[in-house]
Scaffold this motif. Sequence first.
Motif, PDB file in Angstrom:
ATOM      1  N   PRO A 171       0.827  -1.209   0.000  1.00  0.00           N
ATOM      2  CA  PRO A 171       0.000   0.000   0.000  1.00  0.00           C
ATOM      3  C   PRO A 171       0.867   1.269   0.000  1.00  0.00           C
ATOM      4  CG  PRO A 171      -0.662  -1.529   1.749  1.00  0.00           C
ATOM      5  CD  PRO A 171       0.683  -1.955   1.256  1.00  0.00           C
ATOM      6  N   LEU A 172       0.287   2.373  -0.462  1.00  0.00           N
ATOM      7  CA  LEU A 172       1.029   3.622  -0.552  1.00  0.00           C
ATOM      8  C   LEU A 172       1.053   4.386   0.769  1.00  0.00           C
ATOM      9  CD1 LEU A 172      -0.059   4.934  -4.073  1.00  0.00           C
ATOM     10  CD2 LEU A 172       2.161   4.018  -3.418  1.00  0.00           C
ATOM     11  N   THR A 173       0.120   4.099   1.667  1.00  0.00           N
ATOM     12  CA  THR A 173       0.083   4.779   2.965  1.00  0.00           C
ATOM     13  C   THR A 173      -0.254   3.787   4.069  1.00  0.00           C
ATOM     14  OG1 THR A 173      -2.272   5.293   2.859  1.00  0.00           O
ATOM     15  CG2 THR A 173      -0.757   6.891   1.872  1.00  0.00           C
ATOM     16  N   GLY A 174      -0.071   4.236   5.316  1.00  0.00           N
ATOM     17  CA  GLY A 174      -0.488   3.460   6.465  1.00  0.00           C
ATOM     18  C   GLY A 174      -1.955   3.707   6.760  1.00  0.00           C
ATOM     19  N   THR A 175      -2.362   3.394   7.970  1.00  0.00           N
ATOM     20  CA  THR A 175      -3.781   3.484   8.326  1.00  0.00           C
ATOM     21  C   THR A 175      -4.238   4.906   8.619  1.00  0.00           C
ATOM     22  OG1 THR A 175      -3.271   3.131  10.662  1.00  0.00           O
ATOM     23  CG2 THR A 175      -3.735   1.182   9.318  1.00  0.00           C
ATOM     24  N   GLY A 176      -3.295   5.819   8.886  1.00  0.00           N
ATOM     25  CA  GLY A 176      -3.681   7.180   9.220  1.00  0.00           C
ATOM     26  C   GLY A 176      -3.780   7.432  10.702  1.00  0.00           C
ATOM     27  N   TRP A 177      -3.575   6.398  11.527  1.00  0.00           N
ATOM     28  CA  TRP A 177      -3.620   6.555  12.981  1.00  0.00           C
ATOM     29  C   TRP A 177      -2.220   6.835  13.526  1.00  0.00           C
ATOM     30  CZ3 TRP A 177      -7.098   1.979  12.261  1.00  0.00           C
ATOM     31  CH2 TRP A 177      -8.446   2.331  12.435  1.00  0.00           C
ATOM     32  N   ARG A 183       4.013   5.865   5.711  1.00  0.00           N
ATOM     33  CA  ARG A 183       4.658   4.606   5.333  1.00  0.00           C
ATOM     34  C   ARG A 183       4.280   4.271   3.901  1.00  0.00           C
ATOM     35  NH1 ARG A 183       4.226  -0.206   9.406  1.00  0.00           N
ATOM     36  NH2 ARG A 183       1.984   0.066   9.309  1.00  0.00           N
ATOM     37  N   THR A 184       5.231   3.766   3.151  1.00  0.00           N
ATOM     38  CA  THR A 184       4.984   3.367   1.765  1.00  0.00           C
ATOM     39  C   THR A 184       5.420   1.927   1.575  1.00  0.00           C
ATOM     40  OG1 THR A 184       5.354   5.611   0.973  1.00  0.00           O
ATOM     41  CG2 THR A 184       5.457   3.850  -0.661  1.00  0.00           C
ATOM     42  N   GLY A 185       4.548   1.114   0.975  1.00  0.00           N
ATOM     43  CA  GLY A 185       4.846  -0.295   0.779  1.00  0.00           C
ATOM     44  C   GLY A 185       5.807  -0.544  -0.371  1.00  0.00           C
ATOM     45  N   THR A 186       5.913  -1.797  -0.767  1.00  0.00           N
ATOM     46  CA  THR A 186       6.835  -2.217  -1.819  1.00  0.00           C
ATOM     47  C   THR A 186       6.071  -2.976  -2.909  1.00  0.00           C
ATOM     48  OG1 THR A 186       7.291  -4.208  -0.519  1.00  0.00           O
ATOM     49  CG2 THR A 186       8.817  -2.363  -0.275  1.00  0.00           C
ATOM     50  N   GLN A 187       6.729  -3.216  -4.015  1.00  0.00           N
ATOM     51  CA  GLN A 187       6.085  -3.984  -5.090  1.00  0.00           C
ATOM     52  C   GLN A 187       6.090  -5.475  -4.793  1.00  0.00           C
ATOM     53  OE1 GLN A 187       8.379  -1.680  -8.316  1.00  0.00           O
ATOM     54  NE2 GLN A 187       6.486  -2.212  -9.364  1.00  0.00           N
ATOM     55  N   PHE A 188       7.124  -5.953  -4.116  1.00  0.00           N
ATOM     56  CA  PHE A 188       7.177  -7.357  -3.711  1.00  0.00           C
ATOM     57  C   PHE A 188       6.536  -7.510  -2.338  1.00  0.00           C
ATOM     58  CE2 PHE A 188       9.144 -10.724  -1.225  1.00  0.00           C
ATOM     59  CZ  PHE A 188       8.949 -11.823  -2.056  1.00  0.00           C
ATOM     60  N   ASN A 189       5.626  -8.492  -2.209  1.00  0.00           N
ATOM     61  CA  ASN A 189       4.958  -8.727  -0.944  1.00  0.00           C
ATOM     62  C   ASN A 189       4.711 -10.215  -0.732  1.00  0.00           C
ATOM     63  OD1 ASN A 189       4.107  -6.075   0.439  1.00  0.00           O
ATOM     64  ND2 ASN A 189       3.488  -5.710  -1.680  1.00  0.00           N
ATOM     65  N   PHE A 190       4.450 -10.576   0.515  1.00  0.00           N
ATOM     66  CA  PHE A 190       3.955 -11.898   0.857  1.00  0.00           C
ATOM     67  C   PHE A 190       2.435 -11.820   1.001  1.00  0.00           C
ATOM     68  CE2 PHE A 190       8.219 -11.550   2.687  1.00  0.00           C
ATOM     69  CZ  PHE A 190       8.845 -12.650   2.116  1.00  0.00           C
ATOM     70  N   HIS A 216      -4.448 -11.360   3.735  1.00  0.00           N
ATOM     71  CA  HIS A 216      -3.397 -10.472   4.248  1.00  0.00           C
ATOM     72  C   HIS A 216      -2.297 -10.334   3.210  1.00  0.00           C
ATOM     73  CE1 HIS A 216      -0.461  -8.701   7.023  1.00  0.00           C
ATOM     74  NE2 HIS A 216       0.420  -9.557   6.513  1.00  0.00           N
ATOM     75  N   LEU A 217      -1.785  -9.096   3.067  1.00  0.00           N
ATOM     76  CA  LEU A 217      -0.661  -8.836   2.171  1.00  0.00           C
ATOM     77  C   LEU A 217       0.283  -7.847   2.834  1.00  0.00           C
ATOM     78  CD1 LEU A 217      -0.657  -8.363  -1.637  1.00  0.00           C
ATOM     79  CD2 LEU A 217       0.375  -6.585  -0.223  1.00  0.00           C
ATOM     80  N   SER A 218       1.567  -8.208   2.911  1.00  0.00           N
ATOM     81  CA  SER A 218       2.592  -7.312   3.449  1.00  0.00           C
ATOM     82  C   SER A 218       3.953  -7.824   3.004  1.00  0.00           C
ATOM     83  CB  SER A 218       2.527  -7.255   4.979  1.00  0.00           C
ATOM     84  OG  SER A 218       2.936  -8.486   5.542  1.00  0.00           O
ATOM     85  N   ASN A 219       5.010  -7.039   3.288  1.00  0.00           N
ATOM     86  CA  ASN A 219       6.344  -7.483   2.878  1.00  0.00           C
ATOM     87  C   ASN A 219       7.155  -8.080   4.015  1.00  0.00           C
ATOM     88  OD1 ASN A 219       7.530  -5.314   4.333  1.00  0.00           O
ATOM     89  ND2 ASN A 219       7.318  -3.956   2.576  1.00  0.00           N
ATOM     90  N   GLY A 220       6.507  -8.319   5.167  1.00  0.00           N
ATOM     91  CA  GLY A 220       7.201  -8.972   6.274  1.00  0.00           C
ATOM     92  C   GLY A 220       8.344  -8.166   6.856  1.00  0.00           C
ATOM     93  N   ASN A 228       6.303  -1.064   5.464  1.00  0.00           N
ATOM     94  CA  ASN A 228       5.383  -2.205   5.502  1.00  0.00           C
ATOM     95  C   ASN A 228       4.023  -1.831   6.094  1.00  0.00           C
ATOM     96  OD1 ASN A 228       4.526  -4.880   5.244  1.00  0.00           O
ATOM     97  ND2 ASN A 228       5.275  -5.427   7.278  1.00  0.00           N
ATOM     98  N   PRO A 229       3.224  -1.024   5.354  1.00  0.00           N
ATOM     99  CA  PRO A 229       1.895  -0.661   5.862  1.00  0.00           C
ATOM    100  C   PRO A 229       0.953  -1.857   6.000  1.00  0.00           C
ATOM    101  CG  PRO A 229       2.559   0.773   4.057  1.00  0.00           C
ATOM    102  CD  PRO A 229       3.528  -0.365   4.091  1.00  0.00           C
ATOM    103  N   SER A 230       1.007  -2.812   5.078  1.00  0.00           N
ATOM    104  CA  SER A 230       0.200  -4.036   5.036  1.00  0.00           C
ATOM    105  C   SER A 230      -1.254  -3.775   4.641  1.00  0.00           C
ATOM    106  CB  SER A 230       0.245  -4.808   6.358  1.00  0.00           C
ATOM    107  OG  SER A 230      -0.635  -4.254   7.316  1.00  0.00           O
ATOM    108  N   HIS A 231      -1.911  -4.822   4.178  1.00  0.00           N
ATOM    109  CA  HIS A 231      -3.335  -4.779   3.842  1.00  0.00           C
ATOM    110  C   HIS A 231      -4.018  -5.999   4.443  1.00  0.00           C
ATOM    111  CE1 HIS A 231      -7.095  -4.701   1.556  1.00  0.00           C
ATOM    112  NE2 HIS A 231      -6.890  -6.002   1.392  1.00  0.00           N
ATOM    113  N   ASP A 232      -5.208  -5.791   5.018  1.00  0.00           N
ATOM    114  CA  ASP A 232      -5.998  -6.892   5.572  1.00  0.00           C
ATOM    115  C   ASP A 232      -7.465  -6.689   5.202  1.00  0.00           C
ATOM    116  OD1 ASP A 232      -4.206  -8.534   7.635  1.00  0.00           O
ATOM    117  OD2 ASP A 232      -3.657  -6.416   7.785  1.00  0.00           O
TER     118      ASP A 232
END
Length: 245
Positions: A171-177, A183-190, A216-220, A228-232
């Motif tokens: 993701p391009l941003t975190g949760t905003g809290w 925070r900016t994510g990466t193109q490679f993720n788990f 769930h998606l993140s780069n660990g 590593n903002p992550s997505h759930d």
Amino acid sequence: MCRKKTKVNAGFILLLLISFATLVKINAQTSHMYPPFTKWYQDPLGLKPIQLSTAFGFVCGSAAVAACLLLTKNDSAFQKKLSPYWEGGYGIGYKPPYTNVLQNDIGILYGVRKWISIGVCLNFSHFNDQVNNTWTAGIMPFARWYLYKSKPLNLFFQYGAGISYSFKKFPLTGTGWEADTARTGTQFNFLSKYGVGIEVHPKRRFSFETGIRHFHLSNGNIKGIQRNPSHDSNMFFAGIIYKHF
């Protein structure tokens, strides 16, 4: 013979229900067992130390599959089958920016026991919200445990984890809290997915499936926690299985 199998399945399902109820009770007392800003019902098996929605969950899932295969006998009367399948899904992230997710999985299922199949799939996802708009492609091995099997339908639990690559950083941003914004994510993720569903068998060669799952998606943190903002999200899915082979 059939009665013994029915008792085993019933006992296993009962154990799962008791375990789940216990986990919910524990969570009510120790909310830190779940990721920040996550309710237990949004990610039921994301609590520590299970964490099926993280990279650690891959270790637990792999160990469970290995134990199932090594500690159980192969039934010579069971006919192993290779079944191609397709499924599509839709979900919405439960943390800001509440990303919409469309998914398509194309893969194969291979029945290794009457009560478990293993498989692998190609995963294609589209993420869209007011900030993100990108496609990802990935590959994911998984296991499907059948909690109940009959001629009309099967009830299953499925878990899988793999890798993915997106056209843009996500993701391009975190949760905003608080500190979770810049925070900016990466193109490679788990990625990891777990959920429950049913298979319905209206025809001999085809089965239809549907259910719900956590995604769930993140780069660990391979680039550090600031990358590593992550997505759930929680998703509904449906698909078709071709059982000819």
